[in-house]
Motif scaffolding. Structure first.
Motif, PDB file in Angstrom:
ATOM      1  N   LEU A   1      39.429  42.182  23.469  1.00  0.00           N
ATOM      2  CA  LEU A   1      38.669  40.964  23.772  1.00  0.00           C
ATOM      3  C   LEU A   1      39.099  40.350  25.101  1.00  0.00           C
ATOM      4  O   LEU A   1      39.103  41.026  26.116  1.00  0.00           O
ATOM      5  CB  LEU A   1      38.793  39.963  22.619  1.00  0.00           C
ATOM      6  N   GLY A   2      39.501  39.079  25.108  1.00  0.00           N
ATOM      7  CA  GLY A   2      39.825  38.407  26.363  1.00  0.00           C
ATOM      8  C   GLY A   2      41.056  38.938  27.047  1.00  0.00           C
ATOM      9  O   GLY A   2      41.312  38.618  28.212  1.00  0.00           O
ATOM     10  N   ASN A   3      41.845  39.749  26.328  1.00  0.00           N
ATOM     11  CA  ASN A   3      43.044  40.338  26.917  1.00  0.00           C
ATOM     12  C   ASN A   3      42.781  41.743  27.471  1.00  0.00           C
ATOM     13  O   ASN A   3      43.726  42.477  27.787  1.00  0.00           O
ATOM     14  CB  ASN A   3      44.160  40.393  25.866  1.00  0.00           C
ATOM     15  N   ALA A   4      41.523  42.130  27.571  1.00  0.00           N
ATOM     16  CA  ALA A   4      41.184  43.461  28.084  1.00  0.00           C
ATOM     17  C   ALA A   4      41.535  43.572  29.565  1.00  0.00           C
ATOM     18  O   ALA A   4      41.322  42.641  30.346  1.00  0.00           O
ATOM     19  CB  ALA A   4      39.696  43.732  27.882  1.00  0.00           C
ATOM     20  N   HIS A   5      42.089  44.733  29.955  1.00  0.00           N
ATOM     21  CA  HIS A   5      42.448  45.006  31.343  1.00  0.00           C
ATOM     22  C   HIS A   5      41.878  46.364  31.750  1.00  0.00           C
ATOM     23  O   HIS A   5      41.768  47.272  30.919  1.00  0.00           O
ATOM     24  CB  HIS A   5      43.965  45.026  31.521  1.00  0.00           C
ATOM     25  N   PRO A   6      41.512  46.524  33.018  1.00  0.00           N
ATOM     26  CA  PRO A   6      40.997  47.823  33.466  1.00  0.00           C
ATOM     27  C   PRO A   6      42.009  48.931  33.198  1.00  0.00           C
ATOM     28  O   PRO A   6      43.178  48.802  33.576  1.00  0.00           O
ATOM     29  CB  PRO A   6      40.773  47.619  34.970  1.00  0.00           C
ATOM     30  N   PRO A   7      41.600  50.005  32.532  1.00  0.00           N
ATOM     31  CA  PRO A   7      42.533  51.095  32.239  1.00  0.00           C
ATOM     32  C   PRO A   7      42.810  51.934  33.473  1.00  0.00           C
ATOM     33  O   PRO A   7      42.137  51.813  34.513  1.00  0.00           O
ATOM     34  CB  PRO A   7      41.782  51.906  31.178  1.00  0.00           C
ATOM     35  N   GLY A   8      43.815  52.791  33.378  1.00  0.00           N
ATOM     36  CA  GLY A   8      44.097  53.716  34.456  1.00  0.00           C
ATOM     37  C   GLY A   8      42.920  54.643  34.692  1.00  0.00           C
ATOM     38  O   GLY A   8      42.210  55.022  33.759  1.00  0.00           O
ATOM     39  N   GLY A   9      42.694  54.992  35.925  1.00  0.00           N
ATOM     40  CA  GLY A   9      41.562  55.841  36.267  1.00  0.00           C
ATOM     41  C   GLY A   9      40.415  55.094  36.901  1.00  0.00           C
ATOM     42  O   GLY A   9      39.545  55.707  37.534  1.00  0.00           O
ATOM     43  N   VAL A  10      40.398  53.775  36.754  1.00  0.00           N
ATOM     44  CA  VAL A  10      39.346  52.988  37.409  1.00  0.00           C
ATOM     45  C   VAL A  10      39.636  52.937  38.910  1.00  0.00           C
ATOM     46  O   VAL A  10      40.758  52.580  39.320  1.00  0.00           O
ATOM     47  CB  VAL A  10      39.293  51.556  36.842  1.00  0.00           C
ATOM     48  N   PRO A  11      38.670  53.314  39.740  1.00  0.00           N
ATOM     49  CA  PRO A  11      38.902  53.262  41.194  1.00  0.00           C
ATOM     50  C   PRO A  11      39.325  51.864  41.640  1.00  0.00           C
ATOM     51  O   PRO A  11      38.837  50.852  41.123  1.00  0.00           O
ATOM     52  CB  PRO A  11      37.532  53.642  41.773  1.00  0.00           C
ATOM     53  N   ARG A  12      40.252  51.834  42.597  1.00  0.00           N
ATOM     54  CA  ARG A  12      40.808  50.547  43.031  1.00  0.00           C
ATOM     55  C   ARG A  12      39.723  49.580  43.486  1.00  0.00           C
ATOM     56  O   ARG A  12      39.783  48.384  43.210  1.00  0.00           O
ATOM     57  CB  ARG A  12      41.804  50.783  44.155  1.00  0.00           C
ATOM     58  N   GLU A  13      38.715  50.107  44.163  1.00  0.00           N
ATOM     59  CA  GLU A  13      37.671  49.223  44.695  1.00  0.00           C
ATOM     60  C   GLU A  13      36.772  48.650  43.588  1.00  0.00           C
ATOM     61  O   GLU A  13      36.017  47.696  43.818  1.00  0.00           O
ATOM     62  CB  GLU A  13      36.807  49.960  45.710  1.00  0.00           C
ATOM     63  N   LEU A  14      36.858  49.221  42.374  1.00  0.00           N
ATOM     64  CA  LEU A  14      36.034  48.735  41.267  1.00  0.00           C
ATOM     65  C   LEU A  14      36.833  47.913  40.253  1.00  0.00           C
ATOM     66  O   LEU A  14      36.269  47.433  39.261  1.00  0.00           O
ATOM     67  CB  LEU A  14      35.371  49.919  40.552  1.00  0.00           C
ATOM     68  N   THR A  15      38.138  47.766  40.487  1.00  0.00           N
ATOM     69  CA  THR A  15      38.975  47.048  39.521  1.00  0.00           C
ATOM     70  C   THR A  15      38.502  45.612  39.313  1.00  0.00           C
ATOM     71  O   THR A  15      38.375  45.130  38.181  1.00  0.00           O
ATOM     72  CB  THR A  15      40.445  47.049  39.982  1.00  0.00           C
ATOM     73  N   SER A  16      38.229  44.919  40.409  1.00  0.00           N
ATOM     74  CA  SER A  16      37.787  43.526  40.287  1.00  0.00           C
ATOM     75  C   SER A  16      36.426  43.441  39.598  1.00  0.00           C
ATOM     76  O   SER A  16      36.152  42.495  38.849  1.00  0.00           O
ATOM     77  CB  SER A  16      37.727  42.866  41.665  1.00  0.00           C
ATOM     78  N   THR A  17      35.580  44.423  39.804  1.00  0.00           N
ATOM     79  CA  THR A  17      34.269  44.440  39.152  1.00  0.00           C
ATOM     80  C   THR A  17      34.408  44.597  37.646  1.00  0.00           C
ATOM     81  O   THR A  17      33.728  43.922  36.868  1.00  0.00           O
ATOM     82  CB  THR A  17      33.410  45.588  39.713  1.00  0.00           C
ATOM     83  N   VAL A  18      35.308  45.505  37.240  1.00  0.00           N
ATOM     84  CA  VAL A  18      35.537  45.705  35.803  1.00  0.00           C
ATOM     85  C   VAL A  18      36.133  44.445  35.176  1.00  0.00           C
ATOM     86  O   VAL A  18      35.748  44.034  34.068  1.00  0.00           O
ATOM     87  CB  VAL A  18      36.448  46.932  35.574  1.00  0.00           C
ATOM     88  N   LYS A  19      37.074  43.803  35.869  1.00  0.00           N
ATOM     89  CA  LYS A  19      37.637  42.545  35.359  1.00  0.00           C
ATOM     90  C   LYS A  19      36.540  41.500  35.171  1.00  0.00           C
ATOM     91  O   LYS A  19      36.524  40.769  34.173  1.00  0.00           O
ATOM     92  CB  LYS A  19      38.701  42.015  36.315  1.00  0.00           C
ATOM     93  N   ALA A  20      35.633  41.434  36.121  1.00  0.00           N
ATOM     94  CA  ALA A  20      34.529  40.478  36.021  1.00  0.00           C
ATOM     95  C   ALA A  20      33.624  40.802  34.833  1.00  0.00           C
ATOM     96  O   ALA A  20      33.131  39.893  34.143  1.00  0.00           O
ATOM     97  CB  ALA A  20      33.720  40.472  37.313  1.00  0.00           C
ATOM     98  N   LEU A  21      33.402  42.102  34.584  1.00  0.00           N
ATOM     99  CA  LEU A  21      32.592  42.496  33.433  1.00  0.00           C
ATOM    100  C   LEU A  21      33.242  42.043  32.129  1.00  0.00           C
ATOM    101  O   LEU A  21      32.560  41.535  31.224  1.00  0.00           O
ATOM    102  CB  LEU A  21      32.401  44.016  33.409  1.00  0.00           C
ATOM    103  N   TYR A  22      34.551  42.226  32.024  1.00  0.00           N
ATOM    104  CA  TYR A  22      35.258  41.772  30.821  1.00  0.00           C
ATOM    105  C   TYR A  22      35.121  40.263  30.648  1.00  0.00           C
ATOM    106  O   TYR A  22      34.846  39.761  29.555  1.00  0.00           O
ATOM    107  CB  TYR A  22      36.747  42.141  30.908  1.00  0.00           C
TER     108      TYR A  22
END
Length: 519
Positions: free
Chosen positions: A454-475
C-alpha cells in the motif's frame, strides 16, 4: 442483586476499574493505527501482515467475548474480569517483546483471549452495580473517560513511534492493568447472576473463531491470488460454511453462546445492526486516514496522532451529557443524527486528495474529523445504554458481549475486505499507469506486486533510474485514489447506520425501560 449510587465509594471504584481496564483494550486499537507504518518498516511486514496484526486480536475477541460474558454471569463478573485483565497484561508484555510479525500475530491472539474475558465484564459489572436511574449517566461517564484515554492513544503512539519505541504501546498496559486489579481486589464487590445455570458453549466460540479466520484469510488472499484461486474462494466458502454450522449449533444448544431469540427484540436487533455498520465505517476510516497521512501526505506519526485531538475533545465534552439527554428524551434522535453526522465526516475526509502536508490540515482533514467526532460523541453513550437496556438485567453480560462481538466482527470484516479492496484498487491503477512506459514485463509485474505494501510501496530493483520517480508517483496517486473510494464507501455505511436507527429504534413514546426477567 444489590446496586448502589454512582457517587458512592463502591460506585466510584467500579467506575475507576472499568475505565482503566477498558482503556487498555481500546488504546491498543487507536495507537496501533498510528504506529503501523513504523511497525511495518521495522518488522518488514506486508499490508496483509499489518491487517493480520489487527485482526488476530479482533478475531479472538469476537469469537470468545460472548463466552466471556456468559462466564461472568455464571462465575462472577468481578472474578472473570480480573482473570481477563491478567491474561491481557501477559499478552501485552509478549507483544512488546515480539521479534517478527508472526510472533506479534500469535501474541495478539493471547491479548484477544484476555480481552474476551475483560471487556464484557467492564460494562456488565458497571451496569449491574449502579442504580438503574443513573445508568445512562454512568455509561456516559465511562464513555467520556475511556475515550479520553483511548483517543490519547494516537498521540502517545505517534510520539513513541517517531522515537523508535512503538513497542511501549504494549508495555504501557502492564501498570494500567495492575492498578485496575488492585482497585477491584480491594474495593469492588462480586456480582453474578444467581439464576444462571448450565454449561458454556465453547463449541460456538471455536466455530466463530474458525469461521471468521477463514473469511479473513480468503479476503486477504484475493489481492495476491485473485478470487478464482482455490485459497481465496476455498477459504471464503469454508468461512461461510463454518458460520452456518455455528448458527445451527446455537439453534440446537440448550445453553447457546449467542441466544438467537434475543434478536426477536427489535430494539436490540436494531442497535446491533447499527453498531455493525457504524463501527465498520469508523474503523476503516480511521485506519486509512492514519496510513494516508503518514505514508503519503508527509505527516510524522506524532502529527498524525495529534490530528485526532478534535475528536477526543468532543467526546470528552459531549459523551456524558449525551447519555443523560438520552435518558430524558429517548435514544432515537441521537442514534439517527449521530451516525448521519459521522458518515458526513467520513465523506468530507474522502474529498482530501494530495495535500501540502500538515500545514494544510485545517482545510483538508480537520473538517471531516470534527464532524465525525461530533457524530460519534452523540452516538456512543445512547447506543450502549440502548443495547444494555433492551434486555433484562440478568442478561447484561450477554447483552454487552453480543454488542462488543458485533463491534469486533465489524472491524474484522472491514479490515479484511477494505484492506483487500485497497490493494486491488491500487494494483489496478498502477497497472494502467505502466501501460505507456517502456519497461519489460517482468519488471512491470514486480512493480505491481509491490502494491501489497500500500502506501509503503517502493519501486523494486530493475526499474530504470529515469522511471523511478514516475513509479513513485503512480504508487502515491493510486493510493490516494483508493483511499478516497474506501472513505466514500465508509461514509455510505455511516449514513446507512443512521437510517437503520430511524427504522428500528423506537421513539420516546414507545421506548420501553429495561424489561424484567420475564421479558
Amino acid at each position: 442483586m444489590p446496586t448502589f449510587p454512582l457517587q458512592s465509594a463502591k460506585g466510584r471504584s467500579v467506575m475507576a476499574a472499568s475505565i482503566l481496564a477498558s482503556s487498555m483494550a481500546f488504546i491498543d486499537g487507536t495507537a496501533l493505527n498510528v504506529v503501523l507504518p513504523a511497525l511495518q518498516e521495522q518488522l518488514q511486514a506486508t499490508a496483509a501482515g499489518l491487517f493480520w496484526v489487527l485482526n488476530a486480536y479482533l478475531l479472538m475477541l469476537a469469537a470468545l467475548i460472548l463466552v466471556g460474558g456468559a462466564l461472568g454471569d455464571r462465575l462472577g463478573r468481578k472474578r472473570v474480569f480480573m482473570t481477563g485483565i491478567l491474561v491481557f497484561i501477559a499478552g501485552s508484555a509478549a507483544c512488546g517483546l515480539a521479534g517478527n510479525v508472526e510472533q506479534l500475530v500469535l501474541f495478539r491472539v493471547l491479548q484477544g483471549g484476555g480481552g474476551a474475558l475483560m471487556i464484557p465484564g467492564s460494562l456488565s459489572l458497571l451496569s449491574s452495580s449502579i442504580n438503574e436511574n443513573e445508568q445512562g449517566k454512568a455509561i456516559g461517564t465511562w464513555s467520556a473517560f475511556t475515550t479520553l484515554v483511548t483517543m490519547g492513544g494516537p498521540v502517545l503512539g505517534g510520539a513513541l513511534a517517531d522515537a523508535g519505541l512503538w513497542r511501549y504501546i504494549f508495555f504501557i498496559n502492564v501498570p494500567i492493568g495492575l492498578i485496575s486489579l488492585f482497585i477491584l481486589r480491594r474495593h469492588v464487590p462480586e456480582q453474578r447472576d444467581e439464576s444462571a445455570a448450565g454449561g458454556i458453549d465453547y463449541m460456538g466460540g471455536v466455530l466463530t473463531a474458525l469461521g471468521l479466520a477463514a473469511l479473513t484469510f480468503g479476503f486477504l488472499r484475493m489481492p495476491e491470488y485473485g478470487i478464482s484461486h482455490w485459497q481465496s474462494w476455498g477459504a471464503l466458502a469454508a468461512g461461510v460454511l463454518l458460520l452456518a454450522v455455528f448458527v445451527r449449533v446455537e439453534m440446537q444448544s440448550p445453553h447457546p453462546m449467542l441466544p438467537l431469540h434475543l434478536f426477536r427484540n427489535r430494539t436490540f436487533s436494531g442497535a446491533n445492526l447499527l453498531t455493525f455498520f457504524l463501527y465498520a465505517a469508523m474503523g476503516t476510516g480511521m485506519l486509512f486516514v492514519s496510513l494516508n497521512m503518514v505514508q503519503v501526505q508527509g505527516y510524522s506519526q506524532l502529527q498524525s496522532g495529534l490530528t485526532f485531538l478534535p475528536f477526543t475533545v468532543l467526546m470528552i465534552l459531549l459523551a456524558r451529557p449525551a447519555g443523560s439527554w438520552a435518558d430524558k428524551t429517548g435514544p432515537r434522535p441521537f442514534l439517527v443524527g449521530g451516525p448521519l453526522l459521522a458518515g458526513t465526516g467520513l465523506f468530507l475526509m474522502s474529498l482530501a486528495g494530495e495535500t501540502g502536508g500538515p500545514s494544510h490540515y485545517w482545510t483538508t482533514f480537520f473538517p471531516g474529523i470534527l464532524v465525525l467526532g461530533l457524530g460519534m460523541s452523540l452516538t456512543v453513550a445512547p447506543l450502549t445504554a440502548t443495547v444494555m437496556g433492551a434486555l433484562p438485567p440478568q442478561l447484561s453480560g450477554t447483552a454487552s458481549g453480543v454488542n462488543n462481538a458485533v463491534t469486533r466482527i465489524a472491524s474484522v470484516f472491514a479490515t479484511a475486505i477494505f484492506g483487500a479492496l485497497a490493494v486491488l484498487l491500487l494494483a489496478k491503477d498502477v497497472r494502467q499507469g505502466l501501460e505507456g512506459l517502456t519497461m519489460n514485463d517482468g519488471v512491470k509485474s514486480a512493480v505491481v506486486a509491490e502494491t501489497v505494501n500500500l502506501g509503503n510501496a517502493h519501486p523494486p530493483g530493475g526499474v530504470p533510474r529515469e522511471l523511478t520517480s514516475t513509479v513513485k508517483a503512480l504508487y502515491k496517486e493510486g493510493f490516494i485514489a483508493a483511499y478516497r473510494k474506501i472513505l466514500l464507501i465508509s461514509a455510505v455505511l455511516g449514513w446507512l447506520s443512521g437510517l437503520i436507527a430511524w427504522w428500528m429504534i423506537p421513539g420516546k413514546a414507545q421506548f420501553r425501560k429495561r424489561p424484567s426477567a420475564s421479558g
